[in-house]
Write a protein that holds these residues in place. Structure first.
Motif, PDB file in Angstrom:
ATOM      1  N   TRP A 251      95.173 108.331  46.013  1.00  0.00           N
ATOM      2  CA  TRP A 251      96.549 108.256  46.458  1.00  0.00           C
ATOM      3  C   TRP A 251      96.693 107.004  47.283  1.00  0.00           C
ATOM      4  O   TRP A 251      96.030 106.827  48.289  1.00  0.00           O
ATOM      5  N   THR A 252      97.555 106.140  46.875  1.00  0.00           N
ATOM      6  CA  THR A 252      97.827 104.916  47.619  1.00  0.00           C
ATOM      7  C   THR A 252      99.320 104.679  47.642  1.00  0.00           C
ATOM      8  O   THR A 252     100.075 105.315  46.908  1.00  0.00           O
TER       9      THR A 252
ATOM     10  N   ARG B  18      99.031 104.095  53.849  1.00  0.00           N
ATOM     11  CA  ARG B  18      98.194 103.645  52.743  1.00  0.00           C
ATOM     12  C   ARG B  18      97.394 104.771  52.103  1.00  0.00           C
ATOM     13  O   ARG B  18      96.857 104.610  51.029  1.00  0.00           O
ATOM     14  N   THR B  19      97.280 105.896  52.784  1.00  0.00           N
ATOM     15  CA  THR B  19      96.512 107.009  52.236  1.00  0.00           C
ATOM     16  C   THR B  19      97.320 108.294  52.401  1.00  0.00           C
ATOM     17  O   THR B  19      98.258 108.356  53.204  1.00  0.00           O
ATOM     18  N   GLN B  20      96.919 109.313  51.665  1.00  0.00           N
ATOM     19  CA  GLN B  20      97.574 110.602  51.808  1.00  0.00           C
ATOM     20  C   GLN B  20      97.355 111.132  53.225  1.00  0.00           C
ATOM     21  O   GLN B  20      98.264 111.711  53.811  1.00  0.00           O
TER      22      GLN B  20
ATOM     23  N   ASP C 227      97.140 109.411  55.953  1.00  0.00           N
ATOM     24  CA  ASP C 227      98.101 108.722  56.821  1.00  0.00           C
ATOM     25  C   ASP C 227      99.493 109.327  56.675  1.00  0.00           C
ATOM     26  O   ASP C 227     100.204 109.522  57.666  1.00  0.00           O
TER      27      ASP C 227
END
Length: 181
Positions: A1-2, A24-26, A28
């Protein structure tokens, strides 16, 4: 995931919207969502939608016991069958994640009773039964869910994949007004 490929979903409005967010990530994204919903609850502890959504986020983050704590009052207070279903469905997942098997089964059953034609709660119950080694009960539950011909607009699908854009933007405006400094 991005941010470039959110949730690995095909490009659609949801993916395009998510790709514009600063995470930038799930992990986050979930942290940011948890912070927003927690701030909303600090301003209005009775905001059921914020509590429901924070419970879902904490469940997605692997904090089942905290999700149970957040979702139990929501499940007790929501009024519409759709919200009763959704709260009980999420509570079932939270109880299961916390290792509270009987409570999880009860919550899934409550969800299924709230909207009998909807399948997601019964699929959750079937998965729980299978995980606990109750293969026959799991198969019976799944068969009943798949053979039910009653029409149901399952709230899980709207909750998971989105409401109409106008409703989303109205909720975002309300949430922003609650948490803005």
């Amino acid at each position: 995931w991005t941010a470039e490929w959110p949730d690995g979903l095909p490009t659609d409005r949801r993916s395009v919207f998510l790709s514009t967010l600063p995470h930038r990530t799930q992990a986050d994204a979930l942290t940011q969502a948890a912070n927003w919903y927690a701030r909303a609850l600090e301003r209005d502890a009775d905001h059921l939608e914020a509590a429901l959504r924070l419970g879902r986020v904490r469940l997605a983050q692997g904090h089942g016991a905290e999700a149970v704590r957040l979702l139990m009052p929501v499940a007790a207070r929501v009024q519409t069958p759709e919200r009763q279903y959704l709260a009980a469905l999420l509570l079932g997942g939270a109880h299961a994640q916390a290792g509270q098997w009987a409570e999880a089964a009860d919550a899934y059953t409550r969800a299924a009773r709230a909207l009998p034609g909807c399948q997601t709660a019964r699929i959750g119950l079937s998965a729980l039964q299978r995980a606990l080694g109750h293969e026959s009960a799991a198969a019976d539950t799944l068969t009943a869910a798949m053979s039910d011909t009653r029409d149901c607009d399952d709230p899980w699908w709207q909750y998971r994949f989105g409401y109409g854009a106008a409703q989303v933007f109205a909720w975002l405006r309300d949430l922003h007004a609650m948490v803005a400094p």
